[in-house]
Design a protein around this motif. Structure first.
Motif, PDB file in Angstrom:
ATOM      1  N   THR A  12     -11.257 -84.700 -11.621  1.00 54.60           N
ATOM      2  CA  THR A  12     -11.236 -83.240 -11.574  1.00 54.60           C
ATOM      3  C   THR A  12     -11.542 -82.637 -12.935  1.00 54.60           C
ATOM      4  O   THR A  12     -12.420 -81.790 -13.071  1.00 54.60           O
ATOM      5  N   ARG A  53     -16.275 -84.673 -10.789  1.00 55.23           N
ATOM      6  CA  ARG A  53     -16.704 -84.339  -9.427  1.00 55.23           C
ATOM      7  C   ARG A  53     -15.453 -83.956  -8.657  1.00 55.23           C
ATOM      8  O   ARG A  53     -14.918 -84.748  -7.882  1.00 55.23           O
ATOM      9  N   PRO A  54     -14.924 -82.765  -8.907  1.00 59.18           N
ATOM     10  CA  PRO A  54     -13.627 -82.357  -8.347  1.00 59.18           C
ATOM     11  C   PRO A  54     -13.489 -82.538  -6.837  1.00 59.18           C
ATOM     12  O   PRO A  54     -12.420 -82.921  -6.361  1.00 59.18           O
ATOM     13  N   GLY A  55     -14.524 -82.302  -6.097  1.00 61.04           N
ATOM     14  CA  GLY A  55     -14.435 -82.425  -4.646  1.00 61.04           C
ATOM     15  C   GLY A  55     -14.232 -83.839  -4.149  1.00 61.04           C
ATOM     16  O   GLY A  55     -13.799 -84.041  -3.012  1.00 61.04           O
ATOM     17  N   ARG A  56     -14.502 -84.825  -4.988  1.00 56.63           N
ATOM     18  CA  ARG A  56     -14.359 -86.233  -4.604  1.00 56.63           C
ATOM     19  C   ARG A  56     -13.248 -86.941  -5.374  1.00 56.63           C
ATOM     20  O   ARG A  56     -12.990 -88.115  -5.134  1.00 56.63           O
ATOM     21  N   HIS A  59     -10.001 -90.527  -4.988  1.00 54.21           N
ATOM     22  CA  HIS A  59     -10.213 -91.478  -3.905  1.00 54.21           C
ATOM     23  C   HIS A  59     -10.715 -92.847  -4.352  1.00 54.21           C
ATOM     24  O   HIS A  59     -10.989 -93.700  -3.515  1.00 54.21           O
ATOM     25  N   ASP A 102      -5.585 -87.769 -11.201  1.00 53.60           N
ATOM     26  CA  ASP A 102      -6.094 -87.348  -9.894  1.00 53.60           C
ATOM     27  C   ASP A 102      -5.601 -88.236  -8.755  1.00 53.60           C
ATOM     28  O   ASP A 102      -5.837 -87.928  -7.592  1.00 53.60           O
TER      29      ASP A 102
END
Length: 113
Positions: A12, A53-56, A59, A102
């Motif tokens: 993030t 790549r905040p949206g990913r 994970h 994250d």
């Protein structure tokens, strides 16, 4: 066949992640491709990188096997990071897992003692 491996970790906040991974891996990045990406060379032709790549983010699941697990964990502890989880599998293999801010999981594994 020549083989290079680049294992990516989406984050993030790049600056915070950069500091955390420098502590985890014990060095600054080998190179910075751009303003939101940093790359560490773990072994010849084997890299791990963070990328904003905040949206990913949160994970990634990576495990790095090392020759001396206890030494690596001790060094990481000296740099101020504590494991989130410790496991020993039925075959004696051990895994120590760290989680970045994250929630990405970076494990270090080692053969039985």
């Amino acid at each position: 066949m020549a083989l290079d491996l680049f294992a990516g970790i989406p984050v993030t906040e790049y600056a915070a992640a950069l500091e955390w991974y420098e502590r985890l891996l014990g060095s600054p990045p080998a190179f910075l491709p751009n303003d939101t990406e940093a790359v560490w060379e773990l072994a010849e032709h084997r890299y791990v990188f963070i990328e904003q790549r905040p949206g990913r983010a949160g994970h990634a699941l990576h495990t790095i096997f090392v020759d001396d697990l206890d030494a690596i964990v001790a060094q990481i502890t000296e740099r101020g990071l504590d494991p989130a989880e410790r496991e020993t599998y039925s075959n004696g293999v051990r895994k120590i897992t760290y989680r970045d801010p994250d929630g990405n999981e970076i494990g270090f594994g080692g053969a039985p003692l």
